[in-house]
Design a protein around this motif. Structure first.
Motif, PDB file in Angstrom:
ATOM      1  N   ALA A   1       0.805  -1.221   0.000  1.00 17.34           N
ATOM      2  CA  ALA A   1       0.000   0.000   0.000  1.00 17.34           C
ATOM      3  C   ALA A   1       0.836   1.268   0.000  1.00 17.34           C
ATOM      4  CB  ALA A   1      -0.936   0.008   1.202  1.00 17.34           C
ATOM      5  N   ALA A   2       2.129   1.163  -0.341  1.00 17.31           N
ATOM      6  CA  ALA A   2       2.992   2.345  -0.356  1.00 17.31           C
ATOM      7  C   ALA A   2       2.964   3.047  -1.701  1.00 17.31           C
ATOM      8  CB  ALA A   2       4.431   1.952  -0.007  1.00 17.31           C
ATOM      9  N   TYR A   3       2.939   2.248  -2.789  1.00 14.32           N
ATOM     10  CA  TYR A   3       3.040   2.775  -4.151  1.00 14.32           C
ATOM     11  C   TYR A   3       1.871   2.264  -4.992  1.00 14.32           C
ATOM     12  CZ  TYR A   3       7.873   3.560  -2.612  1.00 14.32           C
ATOM     13  OH  TYR A   3       8.985   3.959  -1.924  1.00 14.32           O
ATOM     14  N   ASN A   4       1.810   2.738  -6.245  1.00 15.88           N
ATOM     15  CA  ASN A   4       0.759   2.249  -7.129  1.00 15.88           C
ATOM     16  C   ASN A   4       1.175   0.926  -7.764  1.00 15.88           C
ATOM     17  OD1 ASN A   4       2.562   2.923  -9.163  1.00 15.88           O
ATOM     18  ND2 ASN A   4       1.264   4.477 -10.098  1.00 15.88           N
ATOM     19  N   GLU A   5       0.351   0.409  -8.644  1.00 12.87           N
ATOM     20  CA  GLU A   5       0.605  -0.916  -9.205  1.00 12.87           C
ATOM     21  C   GLU A   5       1.855  -0.958 -10.076  1.00 12.87           C
ATOM     22  OE1 GLU A   5      -2.543  -2.090 -11.967  1.00 12.87           O
ATOM     23  OE2 GLU A   5      -3.192  -0.001 -12.005  1.00 12.87           O
TER      24      GLU A   5
ATOM     25  N   ARG B   1     -11.193  -0.171 -13.555  1.00 13.67           N
ATOM     26  CA  ARG B   1     -11.575   0.836 -14.567  1.00 13.67           C
ATOM     27  C   ARG B   1     -11.670   2.246 -14.009  1.00 13.67           C
ATOM     28  NH1 ARG B   1      -9.797  -2.947 -17.685  1.00 13.67           N
ATOM     29  NH2 ARG B   1     -11.302  -4.536 -18.333  1.00 13.67           N
ATOM     30  N   LEU B   2     -10.907   2.534 -12.960  1.00 14.28           N
ATOM     31  CA  LEU B   2     -10.852   3.917 -12.487  1.00 14.28           C
ATOM     32  C   LEU B   2      -9.940   4.770 -13.351  1.00 14.28           C
ATOM     33  CD1 LEU B   2     -10.656   3.486  -8.595  1.00 14.28           C
ATOM     34  CD2 LEU B   2     -12.671   3.602 -10.083  1.00 14.28           C
ATOM     35  N   ASN B   3      -9.224   4.145 -14.285  1.00 14.66           N
ATOM     36  CA  ASN B   3      -8.266   4.875 -15.120  1.00 14.66           C
ATOM     37  C   ASN B   3      -8.925   5.655 -16.249  1.00 14.66           C
ATOM     38  OD1 ASN B   3      -9.038   2.531 -16.433  1.00 14.66           O
ATOM     39  ND2 ASN B   3      -7.030   2.145 -17.343  1.00 14.66           N
ATOM     40  N   VAL B   4     -10.242   5.656 -16.339  1.00 13.42           N
ATOM     41  CA  VAL B   4     -10.892   6.462 -17.371  1.00 13.42           C
ATOM     42  C   VAL B   4     -10.902   7.941 -16.998  1.00 13.42           C
ATOM     43  CG1 VAL B   4     -12.330   4.540 -18.091  1.00 13.42           C
ATOM     44  CG2 VAL B   4     -13.223   6.170 -16.413  1.00 13.42           C
ATOM     45  N   GLN B   5     -10.525   8.258 -15.765  1.00  7.54           N
ATOM     46  CA  GLN B   5     -10.468   9.642 -15.302  1.00  7.54           C
ATOM     47  C   GLN B   5      -9.056   9.947 -14.812  1.00  7.54           C
ATOM     48  OE1 GLN B   5     -12.150  12.342 -15.090  1.00  7.54           O
ATOM     49  NE2 GLN B   5     -14.325  11.904 -15.249  1.00  7.54           N
ATOM     50  N   ASN B   6      -8.403  10.946 -15.404  1.00 12.63           N
ATOM     51  CA  ASN B   6      -7.115  11.379 -14.844  1.00 12.63           C
ATOM     52  C   ASN B   6      -6.794  12.834 -15.137  1.00 12.63           C
ATOM     53  OD1 ASN B   6      -6.207  11.493 -17.508  1.00 12.63           O
ATOM     54  ND2 ASN B   6      -4.269  10.473 -17.057  1.00 12.63           N
TER      55      ASN B   6
ATOM     56  N   ASP C   1     -15.117  -1.236   1.843  1.00 16.42           N
ATOM     57  CA  ASP C   1     -15.069  -2.621   1.376  1.00 16.42           C
ATOM     58  C   ASP C   1     -15.785  -2.687   0.037  1.00 16.42           C
ATOM     59  OD1 ASP C   1     -15.070  -5.369   1.025  1.00 16.42           O
ATOM     60  OD2 ASP C   1     -16.420  -5.796   2.698  1.00 16.42           O
ATOM     61  N   PHE C   2     -15.077  -2.327  -1.048  1.00 19.49           N
ATOM     62  CA  PHE C   2     -15.745  -2.165  -2.336  1.00 19.49           C
ATOM     63  C   PHE C   2     -16.193  -3.501  -2.939  1.00 19.49           C
ATOM     64  CE2 PHE C   2     -11.454  -2.993  -3.865  1.00 19.49           C
ATOM     65  CZ  PHE C   2     -11.656  -3.715  -5.037  1.00 19.49           C
ATOM     66  N   ASN C   3     -15.548  -4.608  -2.570  1.00 23.73           N
ATOM     67  CA  ASN C   3     -15.891  -5.899  -3.167  1.00 23.73           C
ATOM     68  C   ASN C   3     -16.642  -6.826  -2.213  1.00 23.73           C
ATOM     69  OD1 ASN C   3     -13.697  -6.251  -1.509  1.00 23.73           O
ATOM     70  ND2 ASN C   3     -12.521  -7.492  -2.943  1.00 23.73           N
TER      71      ASN C   3
ATOM     72  N   LEU D   1      -6.538   2.094  -5.752  1.00 24.14           N
ATOM     73  CA  LEU D   1      -7.579   1.327  -5.076  1.00 24.14           C
ATOM     74  C   LEU D   1      -6.925   0.046  -4.564  1.00 24.14           C
ATOM     75  CD1 LEU D   1     -10.560   1.095  -4.290  1.00 24.14           C
ATOM     76  CD2 LEU D   1     -10.963  -0.078  -6.470  1.00 24.14           C
ATOM     77  N   TYR D   2      -6.595   0.058  -3.291  1.00 25.82           N
ATOM     78  CA  TYR D   2      -5.891  -1.065  -2.690  1.00 25.82           C
ATOM     79  C   TYR D   2      -6.905  -2.074  -2.146  1.00 25.82           C
ATOM     80  CZ  TYR D   2      -1.843   2.063  -2.770  1.00 25.82           C
ATOM     81  OH  TYR D   2      -0.833   2.905  -3.156  1.00 25.82           O
ATOM     82  N   ARG D   3      -6.982  -3.226  -2.799  1.00 27.40           N
ATOM     83  CA  ARG D   3      -7.861  -4.294  -2.349  1.00 27.40           C
ATOM     84  C   ARG D   3      -7.211  -5.032  -1.190  1.00 27.40           C
ATOM     85  NH1 ARG D   3      -9.408  -8.287  -6.934  1.00 27.40           N
ATOM     86  NH2 ARG D   3      -7.186  -8.851  -6.775  1.00 27.40           N
ATOM     87  N   GLY D   4      -7.936  -5.157  -0.084  1.00 27.73           N
ATOM     88  CA  GLY D   4      -7.418  -5.878   1.057  1.00 27.73           C
ATOM     89  C   GLY D   4      -7.390  -7.369   0.805  1.00 27.73           C
ATOM     90  N   LEU D   5      -6.250  -7.981   1.026  1.00 30.23           N
ATOM     91  CA  LEU D   5      -6.080  -9.414   0.801  1.00 30.23           C
ATOM     92  C   LEU D   5      -6.109 -10.210   2.098  1.00 30.23           C
ATOM     93  CD1 LEU D   5      -3.158  -9.252  -1.804  1.00 30.23           C
ATOM     94  CD2 LEU D   5      -5.625  -9.340  -2.255  1.00 30.23           C
ATOM     95  N   GLY D   6      -6.162  -9.512   3.223  1.00 27.49           N
ATOM     96  CA  GLY D   6      -6.085 -10.164   4.522  1.00 27.49           C
ATOM     97  C   GLY D   6      -4.673 -10.141   5.062  1.00 27.49           C
ATOM     98  N   ALA D   7      -4.553 -10.262   6.360  1.00 25.21           N
ATOM     99  CA  ALA D   7      -3.259 -10.289   7.044  1.00 25.21           C
ATOM    100  C   ALA D   7      -2.440  -9.035   6.771  1.00 25.21           C
ATOM    101  CB  ALA D   7      -2.457 -11.538   6.650  1.00 25.21           C
ATOM    102  N   GLY D   8      -3.118  -7.908   6.514  1.00 26.84           N
ATOM    103  CA  GLY D   8      -2.417  -6.649   6.315  1.00 26.84           C
ATOM    104  C   GLY D   8      -1.794  -6.480   4.951  1.00 26.84           C
ATOM    105  N   LEU D   9      -2.203  -7.275   3.960  1.00 25.72           N
ATOM    106  CA  LEU D   9      -1.660  -7.174   2.605  1.00 25.72           C
ATOM    107  C   LEU D   9      -2.688  -6.534   1.675  1.00 25.72           C
ATOM    108  CD1 LEU D   9       0.013 -10.685   2.278  1.00 25.72           C
ATOM    109  CD2 LEU D   9       1.095  -8.516   2.934  1.00 25.72           C
ATOM    110  N   PHE D  10      -2.177  -5.763   0.690  1.00 25.30           N
ATOM    111  CA  PHE D  10      -3.029  -5.047  -0.252  1.00 25.30           C
ATOM    112  C   PHE D  10      -2.439  -5.129  -1.657  1.00 25.30           C
ATOM    113  CE2 PHE D  10      -3.663  -3.192   3.891  1.00 25.30           C
ATOM    114  CZ  PHE D  10      -5.027  -2.957   3.961  1.00 25.30           C
ATOM    115  N   GLU D  11      -3.308  -4.961  -2.669  1.00 26.98           N
ATOM    116  CA  GLU D  11      -2.841  -4.820  -4.045  1.00 26.98           C
ATOM    117  C   GLU D  11      -3.656  -3.734  -4.737  1.00 26.98           C
ATOM    118  OE1 GLU D  11      -3.407  -8.040  -6.746  1.00 26.98           O
ATOM    119  OE2 GLU D  11      -5.330  -8.654  -5.889  1.00 26.98           O
ATOM    120  N   ASP D  12      -2.974  -2.927  -5.545  1.00 25.28           N
ATOM    121  CA  ASP D  12      -3.626  -1.830  -6.259  1.00 25.28           C
ATOM    122  C   ASP D  12      -4.342  -2.385  -7.487  1.00 25.28           C
ATOM    123  OD1 ASP D  12      -4.455   0.526  -7.376  1.00 25.28           O
ATOM    124  OD2 ASP D  12      -2.453   1.306  -7.791  1.00 25.28           O
ATOM    125  N   VAL D  13      -5.674  -2.253  -7.506  1.00 28.94           N
ATOM    126  CA  VAL D  13      -6.468  -2.775  -8.620  1.00 28.94           C
ATOM    127  C   VAL D  13      -7.213  -1.648  -9.329  1.00 28.94           C
ATOM    128  CG1 VAL D  13      -6.723  -5.055  -7.577  1.00 28.94           C
ATOM    129  CG2 VAL D  13      -8.414  -3.269  -7.051  1.00 28.94           C
ATOM    130  N   ALA D  14      -6.678  -0.423  -9.255  1.00 29.86           N
ATOM    131  CA  ALA D  14      -7.386   0.725  -9.825  1.00 29.86           C
ATOM    132  C   ALA D  14      -7.622   0.570 -11.318  1.00 29.86           C
ATOM    133  CB  ALA D  14      -6.611   2.011  -9.536  1.00 29.86           C
TER     134      ALA D  14
END
Length: 575
Positions: free
Chosen positions: A308-312, A364-369, A326-328, A347-360
């Motif tokens: 959760a420090a940087y983007n994907e 499809r959040l990339n249609v706006q920048n 909790d978007f999902n 958009l960091y999806r929580g994977l459990g145990a304090g782990l995240f992955e950027d799924v922005a």
């Protein structure tokens, strides 16, 4: 804050991804601020030009029921203005100086300005607000950060606020740029402690003029300098002694050891799944911070290893605002973080145990920048049980628009409909004039201002009155509100995680002291139930370690859960 790159000009209905906006979007925002009586502008630096970075960041807002009458009141922070051509604050005629404003909700669609009556008038460069009951008397107190000196206001039973900053040991001797803040019971003793982030070290007298340095240009145009190139500061943690005073434990806790960041919004919640509150901090132009609570009075920054420090792509982003939700609907907390123009939210999806992955991008959040993104949230605007995404926009360089009109100073509010728990569709243009009207906005707070069951939005606008966006949802989906009453925990349950199961899905939310951008949401949590008429199960994981479970609760009401009285399964040991 600065980001370079090519802008993507968005379409609305269908994109190359094949994701189309739903034709059943029934959310319509109307700005009722003027008719409701929220009319005073938030003065913040120059209008057509910003000479220094202190003029650009703006401030937050809060939706808080300060008088406990069941109706959300509105706090709107304000800055001030520099004297024309000088490096000092401007002077104003008597009674006309800009100030923070607290508006009391009358319960009939109107608000009354009670700033002076309650003792909250102050002129200065306000930044963020967080709310929490520091003395456990049942009334929400306010902490406001400033460039200069922060302020703690004790709520005296809804009748007035007392500035107790110095008496509480929070005054501080030097001028610092307070940014985010969050009340957090980090040691689980039932008393709220206080985390404060500091943006950067700034000396107005020595600040370079626009264009006079390598970090004073944007797309080749001279603009105010920073944050890159300006010295960083450290964050602070204050332990509540329980006698109306606080002890600075920044060094002993490890909070102050994290350096080299430009920290902004801060949110405290259990992000590692061990029932102890952690702290996530959005950081401008640098890696985000995830302070993991080590459960022994200390913290460690685990943002990098958590994902959760940087983007994907592994890049630092201009983190300003953040939301936790909790978007999902997998019963794990996720993180939304907003950024600068030419970039997209993380958009960091929580994977459990304090782990995240950027799924922005996957979402499809990339249609706006094109716009600079600020306050945001993951509110379930249409009650379908899938949290949507909402954020406000506004460029920090008003002078750039004249040369580069594709980067307007004022932008729309961006609304993404959650289609299936994985993908979002941009429905901003379908969400009414409250969403499409252009403003240069900063803070945004979410809550039900008219007690009709759907979430409305209070927005801070630079050098304009605030927006109060009433959500006129027209669909048939059900909803539920959850309000907590702590006993061993703090009275409002700040830091608790609530999970609601309905219609085969379980949603998680946290009760937060600060989120969005420097702002405070309603402490009553809102859950969409979709076609369900009731919740099968509500689980509350309290900051104390107690777990309460309530089964079979009817919807379309705000349910109050008192700690330890509902099929409790705790407390668990404080490991």
């Amino acid at each position: 804050m600065k980001r370079a790159g090519a802008a993507v000009i968005l379409g609305l209905a269908v994109w190359g991804s094949g994701v189309a906006a739903s034709q059943e979007w029934s959310v319509h925002f109307t700005d009722i601020a003027a008719s409701a009586g929220l009319t005073r502008p938030s003065i913040y630096g120059g209008i057509e030009r910003k000479r220094f970075i202190i003029e650009t960041n703006g401030a937050g807002v809060a939706l808080v029921d300060y008088d406990r009458d069941g109706w959300l009141d509105a706090l709107v922070l304000s800055g001030t203005r520099l004297a024309d051509g000088e490096r000092r604050d401007a002077s104003f005629p008597s009674g006309e100086a800009p100030s923070n404003r607290l508006y009391r909700n009358s319960g009939n669609g109107t608000f009354v300005d009670v700033t002076d009556r309650l003792g909250l008038r102050r002129t200065g460069w306000a930044s963020g607000v967080c709310a929490g009951d520091v003395d456990n008397d049942g009334w929400l107190d306010l902490f406001i950060t400033y460039y200069g000196h922060n302020a703690l206001y004790r709520n005296v039973r809804g009748a007035r606020f007392e500035d107790v900053t110095s008496a509480a040991g929070l005054r501080g001797g030097e001028v610092r740029w307070g940014s985010g803040c969050s009340f957090i019971d980090y040691d689980r003793d039932g008393r709220l402690d206080l985390f404060v982030s500091n943006y950067l070290r700034f000396d107005l007298a020595a600040a370079p003029e626009p264009g006079k340095g390598p970090n004073c240009l944007w797309k080749g145009l001279p603009v105010n300098c920073g944050p890159k190139g300006l010295p960083t500061d450290t964050n602070l943690l204050f332990r509540n002694r329980g006698d109306a005073t606080f002890e600075d434990v920044s060094a002993a806790s490890g909070i102050g050891r994290v350096t080299g960041r430009y920290p902004m919004t801060a949110a405290a919640a259990d992000l590692t799944g061990d029932d102890w509150p952690d702290i996530y901090v959005a950081s401008d132009s640098t890696a985000a911070i995830l302070y993991r609570n080590n459960r022994d009075g200390t913290f460690a920054d685990v943002a990098l290893e958590s994902g959760a420090a940087y983007n994907e792509q592994g890049n630092a982003q201009a983190g300003m605002g953040l939301a936790i939700g909790d978007f999902n609907s997998d019963a794990r907390l996720d993180i939304l973080k907003t950024h600068f123009a030419d970039d997209i939210p993380a958009l960091y999806r929580g994977l459990g145990a304090g782990l995240f992955e950027d799924v922005a991008t996957l979402a499809r959040l990339n249609v706006q920048n094109r716009h600079v993104e600020w306050g945001g949230g993951m509110p379930d605007l249409d009650h379908d049980g899938r949290p949507d995404i909402f954020y406000v926009t506004g460029n920090v360089y008003p002078e750039v628009e004249r040369v580069l009109p594709q980067y307007p100073h004022r932008g729309p509010r961006i609304v993404f409909q959650n289609l299936d728990g994985q993908r979002f569709a941009d429905v901003s243009a379908l969400s009414g004039p409250g969403a499409t009207s252009a403003r240069s906005s900063r803070g945004a707070a979410f809550g039900d201002i008219d007690n009709d069951g759907d979430l409305d939005v209070l927005v801070m606008n630079m050098n304009e009155p605030p927006s109060l966006l009433r959500n006129d949802y027209a669909g048939s989906n059900g909803w539920m509100g959850v309000q907590l009453q702590g006993v061993r925990s703090n009275p409002h349950g700040l830091g608790a995680t609530v999970k609601v199961t309905a219609g085969g899905r379980t949603q998680a939310q946290a009760v937060l002291s600060q989120s969005s951008y420097y702002s405070h949401d309603d402490v009553r949590l809102h859950f969409g139930l979709g076609a369900s008429r009731s919740a099968d199960r509500i689980e509350v994981r309290w900051p104390s370690g107690v777990v309460d479970i309530v089964n079979g609760v009817e919807g379309r009401q705000v349910v109050t859960i008192r700690e330890g009285t509902a099929a409790a399964t705790g407390p668990r040991s404080a490991r």
